[in-house]
Write an enzyme that holds these catalytic residues in place. Structure first.
Site, short mmCIF file in Angstrom:
data_model
loop_
_atom_site.label_atom_id
_atom_site.label_comp_id
_atom_site.label_asym_id
_atom_site.label_seq_id
_atom_site.Cartn_x
_atom_site.Cartn_y
_atom_site.Cartn_z
N GLU B 51 -22.38 -21.10 34.44
CA GLU B 51 -21.17 -20.77 33.68
C GLU B 51 -20.76 -22.03 32.94
O GLU B 51 -20.50 -23.05 33.56
CB GLU B 51 -20.03 -20.42 34.64
CG GLU B 51 -19.99 -18.97 35.05
CD GLU B 51 -18.83 -18.73 36.02
OE1 GLU B 51 -18.91 -17.72 36.73
OE2 GLU B 51 -17.89 -19.55 36.09
N ASP B 62 -6.28 -22.55 35.74
CA ASP B 62 -7.10 -23.57 36.38
C ASP B 62 -6.26 -24.58 37.14
O ASP B 62 -5.18 -24.96 36.71
CB ASP B 62 -7.96 -24.29 35.34
CG ASP B 62 -9.16 -23.45 34.94
OD1 ASP B 62 -9.95 -23.11 35.84
OD2 ASP B 62 -9.28 -23.11 33.76
#
Lengths: 407, 270
Positions: B51, B62
């Site tokens: 990824e 995040d």
């Protein structure tokens, strides 16, 4: 922009939370169930009699509504144009319009069984208002605030702490309002079950832009009744500053269907629109997706969000509420801008002519009121929203105009 | 080719009696040159799927590790366009490792959905995850990717109930990314006992491989998670290990490769 015909502006947003192409629900999957549950709860309670009674009771006895509509006689005389009226939101409990929305949302949070409140704040007005309603309803409160804003709005930080809230300085990114909002969203993703996020501006994922607008539209509803009582007619124009858009939409929304009332929003031009130090998302940006909605944003060619700048912490945000973007593209509203220096001048003029210290945010709207009043001319009427009081800004202003605050 | 490269990655891992190893790395971190080498080396070390994060200024989902990686990448002038170049160069030597781009919607919207999807196909990207683009909003992305045979991968989370799961798994291909904790990347540790039932529910509903991510930092956690799923995703732990090595002047490329080898071994099924 082509002006489109809209029979009913109150029909927006649609069932997907869209105002034309703007708005929507662009959030991580973890938050989607929360957003949908909030929408369901809002739709259930907004027309509920108990909810409405409790809300309006608090608005009267706790906030001190209705706020006055005041004829600014000396300012009117100074410019020599249309009569200028102020909607005095700075006289509300906590000193700004923010409390209207916070009360609505905390009543909703209580009914949804949420036990913890989070909020983001820029200037600290929304943080103070959230801390206030949390104290009033006995819920713990965590306020995220950019570290840079913590520094320049220290009186409000102290007020939040006195009210029992925890203030969490955000050191990521530009350390201003957008980063505070990122951090609040991270908190919500991590605590989706017990936490209610009170967003202070008419942005974010659906239903926030609608909900905040609806709770704030008490401003425009009152202003309409008050101007009819005072002048026997609707105003020629209404004016408000634009950060995210809560005070602006609060004033504008009840007038949208009155097509003869001109609508002016004033963005923060910082050091100038020709520099990279401003916060005018609609004058200098293009549509994109941030913080849960599609709207005008300051961004680079790669879609990275640019740092906004304004002397006013409450306007220092690179985006704008999606409904304001919609009003731009449809031509219903006209957007102007005001630089830091012009806002400072307008602040001083209003203070000395009217004996009212406006916050730096509405000072941006005040800086354009002369041109608007002259343009409309004698015999006309214009209403400007004084969305907050300037006490919180005195240190920033002293610094900017080079005055020793003690001298 | 694209979607099938992802399916192949899961088939290979299954044939070797292990969970597929999905490793996350941020394009342009710690430097654009080293970032290219990390891709090659974690593929050699054993990543079945990589990824690649493309940076965004406001990574709302995040935690601090990947936030900082995004800031470093942006300071290194990394863009979505340059991320595609990174993949194109990687594909010169490597045709087998599946590549999934992961990030936030605005850089994609800014590039334009059709152009983005075309770039994916041209450069050898096999799948895309747009964190802040839920099923209710992803029609434009979905349509573009489908036309180019690139997989749309969505996240299912602990808050996704059975009813909503149907919506999440509709129209996706490649695999389902199950987020093990309600939270941001790289903070809470995974609790495999707590997610067992939910993962089986997702597996039986999706008829696609399920990879579990968020909160896997150790070989032990990797091993335990591998027992539940077809794949395991590790992101923040690798980002941290690489950046700390780089900062200390150590060979972060070799450390990344070793990490991939260890995690591949840990992902073996009992």
């Amino acid at each position: 922009m082509n002006k489109q015909l809209h029979n009913d502006w109150s029909a927006y947003p649609d069932e997907n939370g869209r105002f034309g192409q703007f708005g929507g629900r662009f959030v991580a999957e973890t938050l989607m169930p929360n957003i949908l549950a909030l929408e369901e709860a809002y739709n259930k309670y907004k027309d509920d009699e108990d909810f409405k009674t409790e809300f309006s009771g608090l608005m009267t006895h706790y906030v001190g509504r209705p706020s006055p509509l005041y004829f600014a006689e000396r300012l009117t005389e100074y410019y020599g144009g249309a009569k200028i009226y102020f909607k005095r939101e700075e006289l509300n409990h906590t000193g700004a319009h923010k409390i209207n929305n916070c009360l609505g949302q905390i009543l909703l949070a209580k009914r949804m069984g949420k036990t913890r409140i989070i909020a983001e704040t820029g200037a600290g007005q929304h943080g103070v208002a959230t801390a206030t309603v949390c104290a009033r309803f006995g819920l713990p409160c965590m306020v995220y605030m950019g570290a840079k804003d913590v520094e320049r709005q220290s009186p409000n930080v102290f007020r939040m702490k006195l009210l029992g809230a925890e203030v969490n300085p955000v050191t990521s990114g530009t350390q201003t309002l957008k980063d505070a909002m990122n951090e609040a969203l991270r908190d919500w993703v991590s605590n989706p079950h017990d936490t209610f996020y009170i967003i202070g501006t008419a942005a974010g994922p659906h239903p926030y832009p609608q909900m905040v607008r609806d709770f704030q539209s008490v401003i425009g509803k009152e202003a309409k009744e008050q101007i009819l009582a005072a002048e026997g007619r609707l105003p020629d124009a209404i004016v408000a500053c634009i950060g995210g858009g809560s005070n602006a939409l609060g004033l504008f929304h009840p007038f949208l269907n009155d097509e003869n009332v001109k609508i002016y929003g004033v963005e923060a031009a910082g050091l100038g629109l020709d520099t990279d130090k401003h916060a005018a998302a609609m004058a200098g940006g293009r549509p994109g997706v941030l913080h849960g909605n599609r709207t005008y944003l300051l961004q680079d060619d790669d879609g990275q969000i640019l740092d906004a700048h304004s002397i006013s912490a409450g306007l220092d945000y690179p985006g704008v509420g999606p409904e304001l973007s919609f009003l731009k593209d449809t031509g219903r509203a006209t957007y102007l801008s005001t630089t830091d220096d012009e806002a400072l001048e307008a602040f001083q003029l209003c203070s000395r002519l009217e004996g009212i210290l406006p916050a730096l945010e509405p000072s941006h709207a005040l800086a354009r009121i002369g041109e608007i009043a002259k343009d409309i001319g004698k015999g006309g009427v214009v209403v400007l929203n004084i969305s907050g009081r300037g006490d919180k800004d005195i240190f920033t202003i002293a610094n900017a105009i080079g005055t020793d605050i003690g001298g | 080719m694209p979607v099938s490269r992802i399916s192949k990655a899961f088939e290979n891992a299954k044939a070797e009696n292990r969970a597929a190893l999905v490793l996350y790395t941020m394009a342009g971190d710690p430097t654009p040159e080293i970032s290219a080498k990390i891709l090659e080396n974690i593929a050699e070390g054993g990543a079945d799927i990589i990824e690649i994060g493309f940076p965004f200024s406001d990574p709302m989902a995040d935690g601090i590790s990947i936030q900082k990686a995004a800031i470093r990448a942006l300071e290194n002038k990394m863009t979505l366009k340059k991320t595609f170049e990174l993949v194109r160069n990687f594909r010169v030597k490597n045709q087998n490792t599946a590549i999934v781009l992961m990030g936030y919607l605005n850089p994609i919207e800014s590039m334009g959905y059709a152009k983005f999807a075309q770039n994916c196909a041209d450069c050898g990207v096999d799948g895309v995850i747009a964190v802040d683009d839920p099923p209710e909003e992803d029609m434009e992305l979905r349509t573009g990717l489908k036309a180019n045979d690139v997989a749309l991968i969505r996240l299912a989370t602990p808050t996704t109930d059975e009813h909503r799961l149907k919506k999440v798994i509709k129209d996706i291909s490649g695999f389902v990314y199950y987020v093990s904790v309600a939270g941001v990347t790289g903070t809470k540790a995974i609790d495999t006992d707590a997610i067992k039932d939910k993962v089986s529910l997702v597996k039986s509903a999706a008829k696609l491989p399920v990879a579990i991510g968020f909160g896997i930092r150790t070989e032990e956690a990797a091993h335990n998670t591998a027992q539940l799923a077809d794949g395991i995703v590790i992101g923040a732990a690798l980002v941290d290990i690489v950046f700390n090595a780089y900062k200390d002047g150590n060979d972060c490329v070799k450390i990344a490769k070793d990490f991939a080898m260890r995690m591949k071994n840990a992902a073996v099924k009992n």
